[in-house]
Design a protein around this motif. Structure first.
Motif, PDB file in Angstrom:
ATOM      1  N   LYS A 170       0.806  -1.190   0.085  1.00 44.22           N
ATOM      2  CA  LYS A 170      -0.153  -0.129   0.040  1.00 44.22           C
ATOM      3  C   LYS A 170       1.056   1.262  -0.149  1.00 44.22           C
ATOM      4  O   LYS A 170       0.695   2.307  -0.920  1.00 44.22           O
ATOM      5  CB  LYS A 170      -0.971   0.049   1.180  1.00 44.22           C
ATOM      6  CG  LYS A 170      -2.093   0.875   1.177  1.00 44.22           C
ATOM      7  CD  LYS A 170      -1.706   2.177   1.525  1.00 44.22           C
ATOM      8  CE  LYS A 170      -3.041   3.331   1.466  1.00 44.22           C
ATOM      9  NZ  LYS A 170      -2.427   4.505   1.663  1.00 44.22           N
ATOM     10  N   ASN A 174       1.622   1.945  -3.911  1.00 42.64           N
ATOM     11  CA  ASN A 174       0.201   2.331  -4.094  1.00 42.64           C
ATOM     12  C   ASN A 174      -0.576   1.226  -4.578  1.00 42.64           C
ATOM     13  O   ASN A 174      -1.553   1.490  -5.478  1.00 42.64           O
ATOM     14  CB  ASN A 174       0.335   3.588  -4.976  1.00 42.64           C
ATOM     15  CG  ASN A 174      -0.830   4.256  -4.889  1.00 42.64           C
ATOM     16  OD1 ASN A 174      -1.648   4.466  -3.971  1.00 42.64           O
ATOM     17  ND2 ASN A 174      -1.397   5.149  -5.992  1.00 42.64           N
ATOM     18  N   ASN A 176      -3.429  -0.768  -3.646  1.00 44.30           N
ATOM     19  CA  ASN A 176      -4.535  -0.648  -2.553  1.00 44.30           C
ATOM     20  C   ASN A 176      -5.231  -2.082  -2.576  1.00 44.30           C
ATOM     21  O   ASN A 176      -5.820  -2.054  -1.535  1.00 44.30           O
ATOM     22  CB  ASN A 176      -5.226   0.764  -2.695  1.00 44.30           C
ATOM     23  CG  ASN A 176      -4.611   1.856  -2.572  1.00 44.30           C
ATOM     24  OD1 ASN A 176      -3.935   2.083  -1.445  1.00 44.30           O
ATOM     25  ND2 ASN A 176      -4.563   2.680  -3.885  1.00 44.30           N
ATOM     26  N   SER A 180      -4.741  -4.037   0.873  1.00 45.85           N
ATOM     27  CA  SER A 180      -5.672  -4.177   1.818  1.00 45.85           C
ATOM     28  C   SER A 180      -6.126  -5.351   1.924  1.00 45.85           C
ATOM     29  O   SER A 180      -6.231  -5.752   3.211  1.00 45.85           O
ATOM     30  CB  SER A 180      -7.130  -3.454   1.332  1.00 45.85           C
ATOM     31  OG  SER A 180      -7.417  -3.867   0.057  1.00 45.85           O
ATOM     32  N   HIS A 202      -3.785   3.149   7.129  1.00 48.60           N
ATOM     33  CA  HIS A 202      -3.495   2.807   5.826  1.00 48.60           C
ATOM     34  C   HIS A 202      -4.541   1.851   5.207  1.00 48.60           C
ATOM     35  O   HIS A 202      -4.720   1.841   4.254  1.00 48.60           O
ATOM     36  CB  HIS A 202      -1.969   2.366   5.676  1.00 48.60           C
ATOM     37  CG  HIS A 202      -1.196   3.527   5.629  1.00 48.60           C
ATOM     38  ND1 HIS A 202      -1.102   4.309   4.765  1.00 48.60           N
ATOM     39  CD2 HIS A 202      -0.201   3.976   6.491  1.00 48.60           C
ATOM     40  CE1 HIS A 202      -0.208   5.663   4.970  1.00 48.60           C
ATOM     41  NE2 HIS A 202       0.637   4.984   6.062  1.00 48.60           N
ATOM     42  N   ASP A 205      -7.656   3.868   4.657  1.00 47.66           N
ATOM     43  CA  ASP A 205      -7.569   4.825   3.374  1.00 47.66           C
ATOM     44  C   ASP A 205      -7.220   3.802   1.918  1.00 47.66           C
ATOM     45  O   ASP A 205      -7.686   4.345   0.888  1.00 47.66           O
ATOM     46  CB  ASP A 205      -5.802   5.293   3.488  1.00 47.66           C
ATOM     47  CG  ASP A 205      -5.584   6.420   2.166  1.00 47.66           C
ATOM     48  OD1 ASP A 205      -6.530   7.251   1.983  1.00 47.66           O
ATOM     49  OD2 ASP A 205      -4.347   6.291   1.756  1.00 47.66           O
ATOM     50  N   ALA A 206      -6.534   2.645   2.017  1.00 51.14           N
ATOM     51  CA  ALA A 206      -6.525   1.761   0.906  1.00 51.14           C
ATOM     52  C   ALA A 206      -8.177   1.437   0.461  1.00 51.14           C
ATOM     53  O   ALA A 206      -8.534   1.630  -0.609  1.00 51.14           O
ATOM     54  CB  ALA A 206      -5.859   0.519   1.020  1.00 51.14           C
ATOM     55  N   TYR A 207      -9.105   1.259   1.388  1.00 49.36           N
ATOM     56  CA  TYR A 207     -10.289   0.962   0.955  1.00 49.36           C
ATOM     57  C   TYR A 207     -11.120   2.215   0.381  1.00 49.36           C
ATOM     58  O   TYR A 207     -11.775   2.057  -0.592  1.00 49.36           O
ATOM     59  CB  TYR A 207     -11.214   0.428   2.406  1.00 49.36           C
ATOM     60  CG  TYR A 207     -11.030  -0.937   2.775  1.00 49.36           C
ATOM     61  CD1 TYR A 207     -10.933  -1.971   1.698  1.00 49.36           C
ATOM     62  CD2 TYR A 207     -10.877  -1.258   4.179  1.00 49.36           C
ATOM     63  CE1 TYR A 207     -10.572  -3.433   2.275  1.00 49.36           C
ATOM     64  CE2 TYR A 207     -10.874  -2.737   4.411  1.00 49.36           C
ATOM     65  CZ  TYR A 207     -10.703  -3.529   3.533  1.00 49.36           C
ATOM     66  OH  TYR A 207     -10.439  -5.025   3.900  1.00 49.36           O
ATOM     67  N   ARG A 209      -9.842   4.491  -1.385  1.00 51.94           N
ATOM     68  CA  ARG A 209      -9.106   4.640  -2.738  1.00 51.94           C
ATOM     69  C   ARG A 209      -9.713   3.784  -3.659  1.00 51.94           C
ATOM     70  O   ARG A 209      -9.602   3.808  -4.812  1.00 51.94           O
ATOM     71  CB  ARG A 209      -7.559   4.699  -2.628  1.00 51.94           C
ATOM     72  CG  ARG A 209      -7.086   5.897  -1.835  1.00 51.94           C
ATOM     73  CD  ARG A 209      -5.892   6.075  -2.030  1.00 51.94           C
ATOM     74  NE  ARG A 209      -5.310   7.150  -0.861  1.00 51.94           N
ATOM     75  CZ  ARG A 209      -4.000   7.769  -1.229  1.00 51.94           C
ATOM     76  NH1 ARG A 209      -3.577   7.675  -2.182  1.00 51.94           N
ATOM     77  NH2 ARG A 209      -3.913   8.748  -0.482  1.00 51.94           N
TER      78      ARG A 209
END
Ligand code: LMR
Ligand code: MN
Length: 432
Positions: A170, A174, A176, A180, A202, A205-207, A209
């Motif tokens: 992640k 990047n 995601n 995740s 994080h 945030d990944a979810y 995105r």
């Protein structure tokens, strides 16, 4: 000693060791002298060498002496080289040795010890995970990734390895989707070391995105329930607990209204300085691309005037009026947990929801060039800038920015210490 010689003699030795261990706690200097004189007779005695190393270690701590600490580390290392050290002693020695090496910033040396542990105890994934953490501490991300990947081939459900692998995917690639998945599996394992604010930060945030905001909310709620986040919106990681938390502040609430209004009074001069820098041959303008991977799309650049309580002299020379105002405002120029900067955003930009690192600062924005179609959400409230007007928010709360307009937006950002921090805290909190 062999089995047959474990007689009354060794009981006496045990008593001696117990006495030395006690002395070590009480007076490491005396213990060290006693150990050294015993070592003169039996220089190869492993237990004595261990005592010697630990006495040096204790003494180093007591006297705040790096020289002694180096000696202790050397003693631990030479103990680890020996063939006749028991598993138990080896583990204990290596752990402490790595701990002291990390303390001294000798991460490269620590890596050698980690590798000795892995070689000696190949069936325990813990030692591989510990090495991965050291790799991450020194920024050797590819080494950490490769190591954890191999760990997961051997132990596919190791929670610690899973969550760290996802974290790397992640944050440094990047990725995601995979990030995740791995982080979630690691957290679901409930293994020690997997329930950590950074991972939840994080993972949520990944979810977000990848378009799964419901899952993000669940993760954030878990963080709140576990006491890792101050609230579902306020997810900063470096906090002082007692500070008043609200997403938007009036200038009066900050207690710095008088200083902040000065910026409003001079807004046109500030704008002109910012615009002049922006228009000076753009590649050389000094504005730098946002580099924290916060953007969904678009162009967002910043020119720092102050960072971590230090003036950026070369930039301030180009914005003297702005920098003079900041220099007359101690809560701003002394704010070692923030910056002062021009922030420029181009049309068609979206900044993902994100939280700043700390609740110790408040963030003042002065609108300088504000086209329509620009907006900032902090917590659950969306506002827009106005030219010549300041607003203040707490950027440890989740915030999100849109530029759906058609021309450049320019604002001045001035971070200030949270007004409830004591002067002592302002002096002693580590910079961010
Ligand atoms: C932020 O602090 O993340 C943004 O509000 C900055 C900006 O330029 O709008
Ligand atoms: Mn921000």
């Amino acid at each position: 000693p062999s089995e047959t010689t474990q007689s009354s003699n060794s009981n006496k030795e045990d008593r001696n060791f117990d006495a030395l261990e006690a002395q070590l706690e009480e007076n490491p200097q005396t213990a060290l002298q006693q150990v050294n004189s015993l070592l003169a007779d039996t220089p190869e005695a492993v237990d004595l060498l261990s005592l010697q190393a630990r006495a040096l270690d204790k003494l180093a701590e007591q006297k705040h002496s790096n020289k002694l600490l180096e000696e202790a580390i050397g003693a631990y290392l030479s103990l680890l080289q020996r063939k006749d050290v028991s598993d138990h002693l080896f583990l204990k020695t290596a752990d402490r040795c790595i701990n002291r090496m990390r303390f001294r910033g000798q991460h490269g040396q620590a890596i050698t010890v980690h590798k000795m542990l892995i070689t000696r105890f190949p069936k325990d994934p813990k030692h591989r995970n510990d090495l991965a953490v050291t790799y991450l501490m020194v920024g050797r991300i590819p080494s950490a990734k490769q190591l954890i990947k191999e760990t997961l081939q051997l132990w596919p459900s190791d929670g610690f390895a899973l969550v760290h692998y996802g974290f790397i995917l992640k944050t440094s690639e990047n990725n995601n989707e995979d990030g995740s998945r791995y982080m979630q599996a690691g957290i679901d394992s409930n293994e020690p070391g997997t329930m950590d604010a950074r991972f939840l930060f994080h993972l949520g945030d990944a979810y977000n995105r990848i378009g799964l905001p419901k899952r993000a909310e669940k993760v954030y709620q878990l963080g709140v329930d576990r006491g890792l986040f101050r609230s579902k919106f306020q997810r900063s990681l470096y906090n002082v607990d007692r500070l008043t938390a609200r997403p938007w502040w009036t200038l009066e609430q900050t207690t710095y209204a008088r200083e902040l209004r000065k910026f409003e009074e001079h807004w046109k001069e500030i704008r002109d300085e910012g615009m002049a820098i922006l228009q000076s041959h753009s590649a050389a303008s000094g504005f730098k691309d946002e580099a924290e991977n916060l953007r969904d799309k678009g162009i967002w650049k910043q020119l720092e005037l102050y960072a971590r309580g230090q003036q950026i002299t070369s930039n301030c020379k180009r914005a003297p009026i702005t920098c003079r105002l900041i220099s007359q405002f101690p809560a701003a120029h002394g704010c070692r947990r923030g910056q002062a900067k021009f922030s420029v955003m181009q049309p068609d930009t979206h900044v993902w929801p994100h939280c700043g690192p700390t609740n110790c600062r408040l963030r003042a924005h002065l609108g300088l060039v504000v086209p329509s179609g620009t907006a900032l959400r902090v917590g659950s409230e969306i506002r827009s800038w106005q030219e010549g007007k300041m607003f203040v928010f707490d950027d440890s709360f989740e915030h999100e920015v849109w530029h759906n307009g058609t021309s450049t937006r320019l604002v001045l950002i001035v971070d200030i210490w949270h007004p409830e921090l004591t002067e002592r805290e302002q002096r002693s909190l580590p910079a961010i």
